[in-house]
Design a protein around this motif. Structure first.
Motif, PDB file in Angstrom:
ATOM      1  N   UNK A 127      43.420  25.221  30.559  1.00  0.00           N
ATOM      2  CA  UNK A 127      43.873  23.837  30.406  1.00  0.00           C
ATOM      3  C   UNK A 127      42.934  23.062  29.486  1.00  0.00           C
ATOM      4  N   UNK A 128      41.635  23.233  29.665  1.00  0.00           N
ATOM      5  CA  UNK A 128      40.668  22.547  28.807  1.00  0.00           C
ATOM      6  C   UNK A 128      40.607  23.171  27.422  1.00  0.00           C
ATOM      7  N   UNK A 129      40.757  24.499  27.359  1.00  0.00           N
ATOM      8  CA  UNK A 129      40.678  25.182  26.064  1.00  0.00           C
ATOM      9  C   UNK A 129      41.749  24.699  25.107  1.00  0.00           C
ATOM     10  N   UNK A 130      43.015  24.617  25.571  1.00  0.00           N
ATOM     11  CA  UNK A 130      44.097  24.214  24.687  1.00  0.00           C
ATOM     12  C   UNK A 130      43.909  22.777  24.203  1.00  0.00           C
ATOM     13  N   UNK A 131      43.258  21.952  25.011  1.00  0.00           N
ATOM     14  CA  UNK A 131      43.052  20.551  24.642  1.00  0.00           C
ATOM     15  C   UNK A 131      42.047  20.420  23.500  1.00  0.00           C
ATOM     16  N   UNK A 132      41.001  21.253  23.503  1.00  0.00           N
ATOM     17  CA  UNK A 132      39.928  21.077  22.519  1.00  0.00           C
ATOM     18  C   UNK A 132      40.017  22.042  21.346  1.00  0.00           C
ATOM     19  N   UNK A 133      40.769  23.152  21.498  1.00  0.00           N
ATOM     20  CA  UNK A 133      40.809  24.160  20.446  1.00  0.00           C
ATOM     21  C   UNK A 133      41.248  23.583  19.106  1.00  0.00           C
ATOM     22  N   UNK A 134      42.375  22.835  19.098  1.00  0.00           N
ATOM     23  CA  UNK A 134      42.893  22.292  17.846  1.00  0.00           C
ATOM     24  C   UNK A 134      41.941  21.324  17.173  1.00  0.00           C
ATOM     25  N   UNK A 135      41.475  20.275  17.863  1.00  0.00           N
ATOM     26  CA  UNK A 135      40.531  19.350  17.228  1.00  0.00           C
ATOM     27  C   UNK A 135      39.262  20.025  16.723  1.00  0.00           C
ATOM     28  N   UNK A 136      38.755  21.014  17.462  1.00  0.00           N
ATOM     29  CA  UNK A 136      37.549  21.706  17.008  1.00  0.00           C
ATOM     30  C   UNK A 136      37.817  22.429  15.688  1.00  0.00           C
ATOM     31  N   UNK A 137      38.910  23.171  15.628  1.00  0.00           N
ATOM     32  CA  UNK A 137      39.205  23.962  14.424  1.00  0.00           C
ATOM     33  C   UNK A 137      39.506  23.073  13.223  1.00  0.00           C
ATOM     34  N   UNK A 138      40.387  22.080  13.392  1.00  0.00           N
ATOM     35  CA  UNK A 138      40.753  21.258  12.232  1.00  0.00           C
ATOM     36  C   UNK A 138      39.599  20.364  11.814  1.00  0.00           C
ATOM     37  N   UNK A 139      38.687  20.046  12.742  1.00  0.00           N
ATOM     38  CA  UNK A 139      37.536  19.233  12.381  1.00  0.00           C
ATOM     39  C   UNK A 139      36.574  19.926  11.449  1.00  0.00           C
ATOM     40  N   UNK A 140      36.684  21.242  11.315  1.00  0.00           N
ATOM     41  CA  UNK A 140      35.821  21.990  10.406  1.00  0.00           C
ATOM     42  C   UNK A 140      36.304  21.936   8.965  1.00  0.00           C
ATOM     43  N   UNK A 141      37.519  21.409   8.744  1.00  0.00           N
ATOM     44  CA  UNK A 141      38.137  21.420   7.426  1.00  0.00           C
ATOM     45  C   UNK A 141      38.581  20.010   7.036  1.00  0.00           C
ATOM     46  N   UNK A 142      38.896  19.779   5.776  1.00  0.00           N
ATOM     47  CA  UNK A 142      39.401  18.468   5.363  1.00  0.00           C
ATOM     48  C   UNK A 142      40.700  18.129   6.091  1.00  0.00           C
ATOM     49  N   UNK A 143      40.989  16.832   6.293  1.00  0.00           N
ATOM     50  CA  UNK A 143      42.171  16.421   7.062  1.00  0.00           C
ATOM     51  C   UNK A 143      43.479  16.980   6.531  1.00  0.00           C
ATOM     52  N   UNK A 144      43.593  17.178   5.213  1.00  0.00           N
ATOM     53  CA  UNK A 144      44.858  17.640   4.656  1.00  0.00           C
ATOM     54  C   UNK A 144      45.156  19.104   4.989  1.00  0.00           C
ATOM     55  N   UNK A 145      44.234  19.795   5.635  1.00  0.00           N
ATOM     56  CA  UNK A 145      44.466  21.189   6.020  1.00  0.00           C
ATOM     57  C   UNK A 145      44.781  21.342   7.505  1.00  0.00           C
ATOM     58  N   UNK A 146      45.022  20.252   8.191  1.00  0.00           N
ATOM     59  CA  UNK A 146      45.240  20.313   9.638  1.00  0.00           C
ATOM     60  C   UNK A 146      46.360  21.284  10.012  1.00  0.00           C
ATOM     61  N   UNK A 147      47.491  21.159   9.345  1.00  0.00           N
ATOM     62  CA  UNK A 147      48.633  21.998   9.686  1.00  0.00           C
ATOM     63  C   UNK A 147      48.365  23.469   9.485  1.00  0.00           C
TER      64      UNK A 147
END
Length: 399
Positions: free
Chosen positions: A117-137
């Motif tokens: 439950x906690x993993x799915x909540x933080x996984x996306x923000x952690x990964x996309x935060x490593x890259x520029x905003x335009x690469x979120x998708x």
């Protein structure tokens, strides 16, 4: 994350570790389905009790996702993720203990569900935060490939290993995979606080759009599970497939799901609305088509593949949309969407089960198609814009 993003190879390694973690969590969640008979016989419990290891897992994730997001919102993500993966590894190995009781196994499943439950909540923000905003998708697409591989590879491989080495063997492997992901994340993920990342807030906050996306998640997931939970009965009673052929149809479904995620992921940034609306539309078409043409085996295989190619991209696209339009912190928004997904799984399965004795398995697919059409109606209906006044952090320029 933070003021300076880590080097490209370091970022890639972290994303790969998160993909492996997503694969491991998804496999752990659904593995008992493939080991149902073996586990029931060894533990000397009814099949329904082993089934509860999956149902209870999903309900736990649904209930605790939002509270977990709030409790952990200030924790540095490196420490949080290593703790969650440590729990996954430990619970997997406890499940593999010789002579483990049903009660201890159930407790290990609850611990794993809490961690997921906690993993799915933080996984996306952690990964996309490593890259520029335009690469979120695109980043979300990669993470979804890791999760989707659990259906195509993880559960079938675990089922095979359980059949040859005992049902505990796959849990040993899952614990080892969790440990690998843990080591990589502990070594390479920066320890900055979550609010320092641009991914902590929606790129284009819009409360009304956020509510539409979450409602669409709930409706579409309820719809697909109202029918697909009973797909084996459908393939037998309606399409006339023998037991030996059912596995092949389900493999085709899983392969199509993986292909759908791989093809849709790179398009999420360029076409954020279309990459959600189109798979919801094709999911509705596939569900209704199975109801209408399920007696044809050729049509059934084609429609099952269309359904697979639609279902997996829907959740990936809703997660990507939530990251874009979250009216506040993305962790809470993603938790709400994850809760909607898991509630949809539980409600859909219950609804389909209630419909079976009344309208049969065809009727369950019809109901599922109509619910999915309701989600489509929400998505295509013109919505007046209502942007949130959420506080935004400055975007850090790319390297």
């Amino acid at each position: 994350m933070g003021g300076v993003r880590p080097a490209a190879r370091r970022r890639a390694a972290v994303v790969a570790a998160l993909m492996l973690a997503a694969f491991t969590f998804n496999t752990a969640e659904n593995l008992p389905v493939g080991l149902l008979s073996l586990m029931a016989a060894d533990l000397r419990v009814p099949l329904g009790a082993v089934g509860m290891l999956v149902t209870g897992y999903g309900l736990t994730v649904a209930v605790v996702s939002l509270p977990a997001a709030r409790i952990t919102r200030s924790m540095p993500r490196r420490y949080l993720l290593t703790a969650l993966l440590g729990l996954l590894a430990a619970a997997s190995w406890v499940s593999a203990l010789g002579g483990v009781s049903y009660g201890l196994l159930l407790a290990a499943r609850v611990v794993t569900a809490l961690a997921q439950a906690s993993f799915w909540v933080v996984m996306g923000p952690v990964a996309v935060g490593l890259f520029p905003p335009e690469r979120r998708g695109r980043v979300m697409g990669l993470l979804s490939v890791g999760g989707s591989l659990a259906t195509v590879l993880g559960v079938p491989a675990g089922t095979w290993l359980g059949g040859h080495g005992g049902w505990r063997a796959p849990f040993v492997v899952l614990g080892a995979l969790a440990l690998v992901a843990l080591v990589v994340i502990a070594a390479l993920l920066p320890a900055s606080r979550p609010e320092e990342s641009h991914a902590a807030y929606g790129a284009d906050p819009d409360r009304r759009r956020f509510l539409v996306v979450v409602a669409s998640t709930a409706l579409s997931v309820t719809g697909v599970f109202a029918g697909f939970t009973y797909v084996v009965a459908f393939l037998d009673e309606v399409s006339g497939f023998g037991k030996d052929a059912v596995g092949g149809v389900l493999f085709a479904f899983g392969a199509a799901a993986l292909a759908g995620v791989a093809l849709t992921g790179p398009l999420l940034d360029r076409f954020p609305r279309a990459t959600l609306t189109v798979p919801v539309a094709t999911q509705a078409a596939a569900m209704l088509g199975l109801c209408a043409a399920g007696s044809s085996q050729v049509a059934t295989v084609a429609l099952c593949m269309l359904l697979g190619a639609s279902v997996a991209p829907v959740f990936m696209a809703t997660q990507s949309q939530v990251l874009r339009v979250a009216p506040g912190r993305t962790e809470s928004a993603l938790a709400a969407n994850s809760a909607a997904y898991n509630v949809g799984v539980a409600v859909g399965s219950l609804l389909g089960g209630a419909l079976l004795p009344v309208v049969g398995v065809r009727g369950a697919f019809l109901a599922g198609g109509l619910l999915t059409a309701g989600a489509l109606t929400l998505l295509v209906r013109p919505q007046p814009r209502a942007s949130s006044a959420a506080v935004r952090t400055p975007v850090v320029p790319a390297e």
